[in-house]
Design a protein around this motif. Structure first.
Motif, short mmCIF file in Angstrom:
data_model
loop_
_atom_site.label_atom_id
_atom_site.label_comp_id
_atom_site.label_asym_id
_atom_site.label_seq_id
_atom_site.Cartn_x
_atom_site.Cartn_y
_atom_site.Cartn_z
N ILE A 11 0.85 -1.18 0.00
CA ILE A 11 0.00 0.00 0.00
C ILE A 11 0.89 1.23 0.00
O ILE A 11 1.99 1.21 0.56
CB ILE A 11 -0.95 0.00 1.23
CG1 ILE A 11 -2.01 1.09 1.09
CG2 ILE A 11 -0.17 0.16 2.52
CD1 ILE A 11 -3.15 0.96 2.06
N GLN A 12 0.43 2.28 -0.67
CA GLN A 12 1.13 3.55 -0.62
C GLN A 12 0.20 4.59 -0.02
O GLN A 12 -0.92 4.78 -0.49
CB GLN A 12 1.58 4.01 -2.00
CG GLN A 12 2.30 5.36 -1.92
CD GLN A 12 3.21 5.63 -3.06
OE1 GLN A 12 3.96 4.77 -3.46
NE2 GLN A 12 3.14 6.83 -3.58
N LEU A 13 0.70 5.23 1.02
CA LEU A 13 -0.04 6.29 1.70
C LEU A 13 0.55 7.62 1.27
O LEU A 13 1.76 7.75 1.14
CB LEU A 13 0.10 6.14 3.21
CG LEU A 13 -0.24 4.78 3.79
CD1 LEU A 13 0.19 4.71 5.25
CD2 LEU A 13 -1.73 4.53 3.66
N GLU A 14 -0.29 8.62 1.05
CA GLU A 14 0.18 9.96 0.71
C GLU A 14 -0.48 10.96 1.64
O GLU A 14 -1.69 10.96 1.81
CB GLU A 14 -0.15 10.30 -0.74
CG GLU A 14 0.62 9.45 -1.73
CD GLU A 14 0.46 9.91 -3.17
OE1 GLU A 14 -0.15 10.97 -3.41
OE2 GLU A 14 0.97 9.20 -4.05
N THR A 42 7.48 -7.09 6.97
CA THR A 42 7.14 -5.81 6.33
C THR A 42 8.40 -5.04 5.98
O THR A 42 9.44 -5.18 6.63
CB THR A 42 6.27 -4.92 7.22
OG1 THR A 42 6.98 -4.61 8.42
CG2 THR A 42 4.94 -5.56 7.54
N ARG A 43 8.28 -4.21 4.94
CA ARG A 43 9.34 -3.31 4.51
C ARG A 43 8.68 -1.97 4.19
O ARG A 43 7.60 -1.94 3.61
CB ARG A 43 10.06 -3.84 3.27
CG ARG A 43 10.86 -5.12 3.60
CD ARG A 43 10.94 -6.11 2.45
NE ARG A 43 9.69 -6.56 1.86
CZ ARG A 43 8.89 -7.50 2.35
NH1 ARG A 43 9.18 -8.08 3.48
NH2 ARG A 43 7.79 -7.86 1.72
N LYS A 54 5.15 10.46 1.11
CA LYS A 54 4.66 9.17 0.63
C LYS A 54 5.31 8.05 1.43
O LYS A 54 6.52 8.02 1.59
CB LYS A 54 5.00 8.99 -0.85
CG LYS A 54 4.39 10.04 -1.74
CD LYS A 54 4.83 9.85 -3.18
CE LYS A 54 4.27 10.96 -4.05
NZ LYS A 54 4.69 10.81 -5.45
N ILE A 55 4.47 7.15 1.91
CA ILE A 55 4.94 5.98 2.66
C ILE A 55 4.47 4.74 1.91
O ILE A 55 3.28 4.57 1.67
CB ILE A 55 4.39 5.99 4.10
CG1 ILE A 55 4.87 7.25 4.82
CG2 ILE A 55 4.82 4.72 4.83
CD1 ILE A 55 4.32 7.38 6.22
N HIS A 56 5.43 3.91 1.56
CA HIS A 56 5.12 2.67 0.85
C HIS A 56 5.43 1.50 1.78
O HIS A 56 6.54 1.36 2.26
CB HIS A 56 5.95 2.57 -0.43
CG HIS A 56 5.60 1.39 -1.26
ND1 HIS A 56 6.45 0.35 -1.48
CD2 HIS A 56 4.46 1.07 -1.93
CE1 HIS A 56 5.88 -0.55 -2.24
NE2 HIS A 56 4.66 -0.13 -2.52
N VAL A 57 4.40 0.71 2.06
CA VAL A 57 4.54 -0.44 2.96
C VAL A 57 4.31 -1.71 2.14
O VAL A 57 3.29 -1.84 1.46
CB VAL A 57 3.53 -0.40 4.13
CG1 VAL A 57 3.70 -1.61 5.04
CG2 VAL A 57 3.67 0.90 4.91
#
Length: 85
Positions: A11-14, A42-43, A54-57
């Protein structure tokens, strides 16, 4: 932002802020947690693009993805509250 490793879920959070300065402050506040809280399943990567953080999990399974999502949303929320003071 995908990594070289295969993951089942991601998932990418913005998060958009009123200025690049505030986005930088938020990014720097949470960036230091990379590697400190990640588990084997997780990474996470964090980048700032102007006024957007932007956070990409990536996760091996849905349980790990949910845990990662909750963790990073909470960290962002705390950083936002602290930066308002």
């Amino acid at each position: 932002m995908p990594s070289d490793t295969l993951s089942s879920h991601d998932i990418q959070l913005e998060f958009e802020y009123e200025s690049g300065e505030r986005a930088t402050l938020i990014e720097r506040s949470v960036q230091q947690e990379i590697g400190e809280i990640e588990g084997d399943r997780t990474r996470t990567t964090i980048v700032r693009d102007g006024s957007i953080v932007k956070i990409h999990v990536e996760a091996d399974d849905l349980v790990a993805l949910r845990a990662g999502l909750n963790t990073w949303c909470t960290l962002i929320e705390v950083a936002e509250r602290c930066s308002e003071r």
